[in-house]
Design a protein around this motif. Structure first.
Motif, PDB file in Angstrom:
ATOM      1  N   SER A   1       0.839  -1.210   0.000  1.00  0.00           N
ATOM      2  CA  SER A   1       0.000   0.000   0.000  1.00  0.00           C
ATOM      3  C   SER A   1       0.868   1.252   0.000  1.00  0.00           C
ATOM      4  O   SER A   1       0.593   2.224  -0.735  1.00  0.00           O
ATOM      5  N   MET A   2       1.920   1.235   0.823  1.00  0.00           N
ATOM      6  CA  MET A   2       2.807   2.403   0.850  1.00  0.00           C
ATOM      7  C   MET A   2       3.540   2.560  -0.479  1.00  0.00           C
ATOM      8  O   MET A   2       3.701   3.688  -0.986  1.00  0.00           O
ATOM      9  N   LEU A   3       3.950   1.427  -1.064  1.00  0.00           N
ATOM     10  CA  LEU A   3       4.616   1.503  -2.361  1.00  0.00           C
ATOM     11  C   LEU A   3       3.661   2.039  -3.432  1.00  0.00           C
ATOM     12  O   LEU A   3       4.065   2.855  -4.291  1.00  0.00           O
TER      13      LEU A   3
ATOM     14  N   TYR B   1      -0.237  -2.122  -8.766  1.00  0.00           N
ATOM     15  CA  TYR B   1      -1.604  -2.548  -8.464  1.00  0.00           C
ATOM     16  C   TYR B   1      -1.906  -3.927  -9.062  1.00  0.00           C
ATOM     17  O   TYR B   1      -2.555  -4.769  -8.420  1.00  0.00           O
ATOM     18  N   ASP B   2      -1.415  -4.170 -10.268  1.00  0.00           N
ATOM     19  CA  ASP B   2      -1.626  -5.492 -10.865  1.00  0.00           C
ATOM     20  C   ASP B   2      -0.941  -6.577 -10.044  1.00  0.00           C
ATOM     21  O   ASP B   2      -1.486  -7.681  -9.881  1.00  0.00           O
ATOM     22  N   ARG B   3       0.237  -6.262  -9.546  1.00  0.00           N
ATOM     23  CA  ARG B   3       0.958  -7.237  -8.729  1.00  0.00           C
ATOM     24  C   ARG B   3       0.203  -7.527  -7.427  1.00  0.00           C
ATOM     25  O   ARG B   3       0.141  -8.674  -6.967  1.00  0.00           O
ATOM     26  N   ILE B   4      -0.407  -6.487  -6.848  1.00  0.00           N
ATOM     27  CA  ILE B   4      -1.209  -6.690  -5.624  1.00  0.00           C
ATOM     28  C   ILE B   4      -2.384  -7.618  -5.913  1.00  0.00           C
ATOM     29  O   ILE B   4      -2.686  -8.533  -5.129  1.00  0.00           O
ATOM     30  N   LEU B   5      -3.049  -7.403  -7.047  1.00  0.00           N
ATOM     31  CA  LEU B   5      -4.192  -8.253  -7.387  1.00  0.00           C
ATOM     32  C   LEU B   5      -3.739  -9.672  -7.717  1.00  0.00           C
ATOM     33  O   LEU B   5      -4.427 -10.645  -7.375  1.00  0.00           O
ATOM     34  N   ASP B   6      -2.576  -9.806  -8.347  1.00  0.00           N
ATOM     35  CA  ASP B   6      -2.082 -11.152  -8.668  1.00  0.00           C
ATOM     36  C   ASP B   6      -1.744 -11.937  -7.409  1.00  0.00           C
ATOM     37  O   ASP B   6      -1.950 -13.158  -7.352  1.00  0.00           O
ATOM     38  N   LEU B   7      -1.212 -11.240  -6.414  1.00  0.00           N
ATOM     39  CA  LEU B   7      -0.882 -11.911  -5.153  1.00  0.00           C
ATOM     40  C   LEU B   7      -2.122 -12.202  -4.305  1.00  0.00           C
ATOM     41  O   LEU B   7      -1.998 -12.854  -3.265  1.00  0.00           O
ATOM     42  N   ARG B   8      -3.267 -11.671  -4.702  1.00  0.00           N
ATOM     43  CA  ARG B   8      -4.545 -11.887  -4.003  1.00  0.00           C
ATOM     44  C   ARG B   8      -4.479 -11.384  -2.553  1.00  0.00           C
ATOM     45  O   ARG B   8      -4.948 -12.033  -1.612  1.00  0.00           O
ATOM     46  N   ILE B   9      -3.862 -10.231  -2.383  1.00  0.00           N
ATOM     47  CA  ILE B   9      -3.782  -9.632  -1.039  1.00  0.00           C
ATOM     48  C   ILE B   9      -4.526  -8.304  -0.999  1.00  0.00           C
ATOM     49  O   ILE B   9      -4.434  -7.567  -0.016  1.00  0.00           O
ATOM     50  N   ALA B  10      -5.248  -7.988  -2.073  1.00  0.00           N
ATOM     51  CA  ALA B  10      -5.934  -6.696  -2.145  1.00  0.00           C
ATOM     52  C   ALA B  10      -7.142  -6.674  -1.220  1.00  0.00           C
ATOM     53  O   ALA B  10      -7.708  -7.703  -0.849  1.00  0.00           O
ATOM     54  N   THR B  11      -7.534  -5.467  -0.843  1.00  0.00           N
ATOM     55  CA  THR B  11      -8.767  -5.226  -0.097  1.00  0.00           C
ATOM     56  C   THR B  11      -9.738  -4.491  -1.026  1.00  0.00           C
ATOM     57  O   THR B  11      -9.327  -3.968  -2.074  1.00  0.00           O
ATOM     58  N   PRO B  12     -11.015  -4.452  -0.701  1.00  0.00           N
ATOM     59  CA  PRO B  12     -11.950  -3.680  -1.544  1.00  0.00           C
ATOM     60  C   PRO B  12     -11.506  -2.236  -1.764  1.00  0.00           C
ATOM     61  O   PRO B  12     -11.679  -1.687  -2.858  1.00  0.00           O
TER      62      PRO B  12
END
Length: 750
Positions: free
Chosen positions: A383-385, A402-413
């Motif tokens: 999130s900070m990055l 952001y794509d990497r966050i979604l790929d890792l499945r660690i995103a929040t709504p």
């Protein structure tokens, strides 16, 4: 007869009464030699009483020593005698022997610790009389045996040296005790005793100076003692903190408190932080161990030593913390440190390094792997990055994060919404919609609620009615599996879409589905919206079926309100018979005692639009409904309580001045009140108008109502009541019978 103990006892008692000490002692000895050992227990009590009755301690001691060979469990009695005769050295020896004997059982019920405490008091308070024992070794042995009573034992040892005149040695004992005790209770005992000792030393010096005169050396000594006492008092918080850290050296909060106690002394602060980060084990820590490293670096930063702060944080990133969040916080602090000093590129490099894939990947919650292999899945660092990339990086680098966050499945709504908003700001609308779709695939209800609401709102705002079928598909997809709690917002948004860009019948169908899909608590509001929109689009007459559906589905309270609105609408349309039928239907769920507003509304309606027959029918329905609700006496009593304003109490509380009246009479009075209210409800007579209600029929009907007020009344036969009424209260009916003639005898002729 020299084997008879009774003779020896009488003989010895006779000699004791004569006061012949030597002859008596020798006689006791002859008795003990003559009697078998099994009978010595009868002689010794008298012998010991004889020894204690004269001030001959040496004789008594020798006698007690012989007695203890026979009865070693009586050692406490001997010790008490030695204390009373001021032979404390031997008393201490005997007491030490008793304490070391694990098989010894006290006749007085004392525990081994109590005996030990007596020994410590004895040897510490009489150092000049106890010479044969090593007091220091004995008390220190007790320190290892009784770890829960260290405070008292340390104070006893210090007291021994104080009474011996070794004041410096006593001070060393106090210092050692303060550095080794493990509990706050023991620390308080030792510290209070230490402070009292220092005060007494100052008072003694001042008293000596006042008696012998003041000299320069005395002033220096007095100043030294005062300074020592002040230092002791000022050290108390730090010493207490040391005790707590000895209890739990992994308590992070206590280390922070220790740093605060060293405020203004940088060297001590650095030493404390160094000791803390070396001592605290992250897996045993109480609190968050990473805060020690962060505070340590912050201390160097506040003092302008950025390089040292960076070194500290770099070392912190290599610590094997228990939680991934601790290491993530350290990495974030590294980035914030660089941001505070405007080293933006360095901050980006640090966070990219933190989120880089490790050589060995591991799951976020896999405790068998070190946190360094799991931090790449920390949402806090990502999130900070992402924030830094949005502010300092390029569009492509931010999108990649952001794509990497979604790929890792660690995103929040919220991350998904932020990503979509970022794409929308850069005019990548379809990409933003794809981001919403990816977020929807990651979450389920209710977490996906915010994503759907934002997605649908943005989609409608972007395309309006140009992609109506796609919008409908999205709404149907959103409503599929939607919980009733979140359905209302989506249905209203869907209906608004159909009203503005679609077909009116589709909008009505959506509203109709919404009334079934929402929670029961929201159905009333949904029906109101449905009725309002239907009236605006199709006209008022189209709402009749909606009203009927609402009355069937809603609860009694809301259904009653719907009936009143439905009837009012029919009146405005001139459909009087329809309105009357609605009132008649609604009356079945309206108790006249609790819903007076409904009956008053119906009454006003009949006065305006009805006639004599309709008024009579309304009153008949009201009586039948009231009779239906009056089937329980308890319910009537509760209503009477409510009318009288009393929330609690029995039926007798309803009439405070009539405590002697029974419950049935009170119910009859209530029935009469209902009759009076019914008479008042009748419309007034008019000379030139139609008479709505016949006056002669009202009283019979109300009498019938009063009779129905208590269906559980017991009916008694009329004949039994008449027989009972004929009897006077004190009259007794006697049976008459003729007297036989034989009773009178010769008196019969007279």
């Amino acid at each position: 007869m020299h084997k008879m103990p009774r003779l020896w006892l009488d003989y010895c008692q006779f000699l004791m009464d004569q006061g012949r000490i030597t002859h008596t002692r020798r006689t006791f000895d002859r008795a003990l030699r003559a009697l078998p050992i099994t009978q010595h227990s009868r002689i010794w009590p008298l012998y010991l009483r004889f020894l204690r009755s004269y001030p001959l301690p040496e004789t008594a001691v020798r006698g007690y020593r012989r007695f203890l060979k026979l009865s070693p469990e009586s050692a406490e009695e001997y010790i008490e005698y030695l204390k009373s005769s001021d032979r404390l050295d031997e008393a201490a020896q005997r007491l030490a022997t008793v304490v070391n004997d694990e098989r010894f059982v006290s006749k007085a019920g004392k525990s081994n610790y109590q005996l030990w405490h007596e020994l410590c008091d004895l040897i510490s308070q009489n150092p000049d009389k106890v010479q044969s024992l090593s007091v220091d070794a004995i008390i220190r042995g007790g320190l290892t045996r009784f770890t829960d009573q260290l405070g008292k034992l340390w104070c006893s040892l210090a007291n021994y040296y104080i009474r011996s005149g070794h004041f410096e040695k006593a001070r060393d004992v106090y210092e050692e005790a303060i550095r080794t005790v493990m509990t706050v209770r023991d620390f308080t005992q030792v510290f209070d005793s230490y402070a009292q000792f220092e005060e007494s030393m100052i008072a003694a010096k001042m008293e000596t100076t006042s008696e012998l005169g003041r000299e320069e050396e005395d002033d220096v000594d007095l100043e030294l003692r005062l300074a020592r006492f002040e230092q002791l008092i000022s050290r108390r918080p730090l010493l207490l903190n040391s005790v707590l850290l000895r209890q739990n050296p992994h308590h992070v909060h206590e280390w922070h408190k220790r740093v605060a106690l060293h405020q203004g002394r940088p060297r001590e602060i650095i030493n404390t932080y160094t000791e803390a980060v070396q001592t605290v084990d992250p897996f045993k820590a109480t609190g968050k161990p990473h805060t020690l490293w962060v505070s340590f670096a912050k201390f160097y930063e506040d003092n302008g030593q950025l390089d040292d702060a960076r070194v500290i944080l770099e070392k912190a990133t290599k610590v094997n913390f228990k939680q991934v969040d601790d290491l993530a916080s350290v990495w974030c602090e590294c980035g914030e440190l660089e941001l505070r000093h405007e080293n933006y590129e360095q901050a980006l490099r640090l966070l990219r390094k933190a989120t880089a894939l490790p050589a060995r990947r591991a799951e976020y919650f896999d405790g068998s792997e070190p946190v360094q292999n799991r931090v790449y899945k920390s949402l806090k660092v990502w999130s900070m990055l992402a924030d830094l990339e949005e502010s300092l990086g390029t569009f492509q680098s931010t999108k990649a994060v952001y794509d990497r966050i979604l790929d890792l499945r660690i995103a929040t709504p919220q991350i998904v919404i932020n990503y979509a908003m970022f794409l929308e700001e850069h005019k990548y609308f379809e990409e933003s919609f794809k981001a919403y779709e990816r977020g929807i695939s990651l979450f389920k209800w209710p977490n996906v609620s915010d994503i759907w609401s934002t997605y649908l709102t943005k989609f409608i705002a972007r395309y309006g009615g140009r992609k109506l079928e796609r919008a409908r598909d999205l709404f149907e997809q959103a409503l599929d599996g939607c919980p009733p709690k979140y359905a209302k917002t989506l249905y209203l948004l869907y209906a608004q879409l159909e009203e503005e860009w679609g077909l009116a019948r589709h909008a009505m169908a959506v509203y109709e589905r919404a009334t079934r899909a929402v929670e029961p608590a929201q159905q009333y509001d949904m029906f109101n919206i449905y009725i309002k929109r239907a009236a605006e689009i199709y006209g008022v007459t189209h709402t009749r079926s909606i009203y009927q559906k609402a009355i069937e589905v809603l609860s009694d309270e809301h259904a009653r309100e719907m009936c009143l609105r439905f009837a009012d609408m029919e009146c405005k349309l001139g459909e009087i018979d329809r309105a009357r039928a609605i009132y008649s239907f609604c009356s079945q769920i309206c108790d006249p005692r609790t819903t007076g507003a409904f009956w008053q509304t119906w009454k006003e309606f009949e006065v305006r639009h009805g006639n004599d027959d309709t008024i009579r029918e309304m009153l008949r329905i009201r009586r039948s409904v009231q009779a239906t609700y009056n089937t329980q006496v308890n319910f009537m009593a509760s209503q009477m309580l409510k009318v009288s304003g009393s929330a609690t109490g029995t039926v007798s509380d309803l009439a405070p001045g009539q405590s002697g009246m029974d419950d049935m009479k009170l119910l009859e009075q209530r029935a009469e009140q209902l009759a009076a209210e019914a008479e008042r409800d009748q419309p007034p007579r008019a000379q030139s108008k139609i008479l709505f209600v016949r006056s002669d029929a009202s009283r019979e009907e109300l009498a019938e109502l009063a009779q129905q007020a208590n269906p559980e009344e017991i009916e008694l036969g009329e004949e039994e009541e008449d027989d009972e009424m004929d009897l006077e209260p004190n009259e007794v009916r006697l049976e008459q019978q003729s007297v036989p003639a034989a009773v009178f005898g010769s008196l019969k002729d007279d």
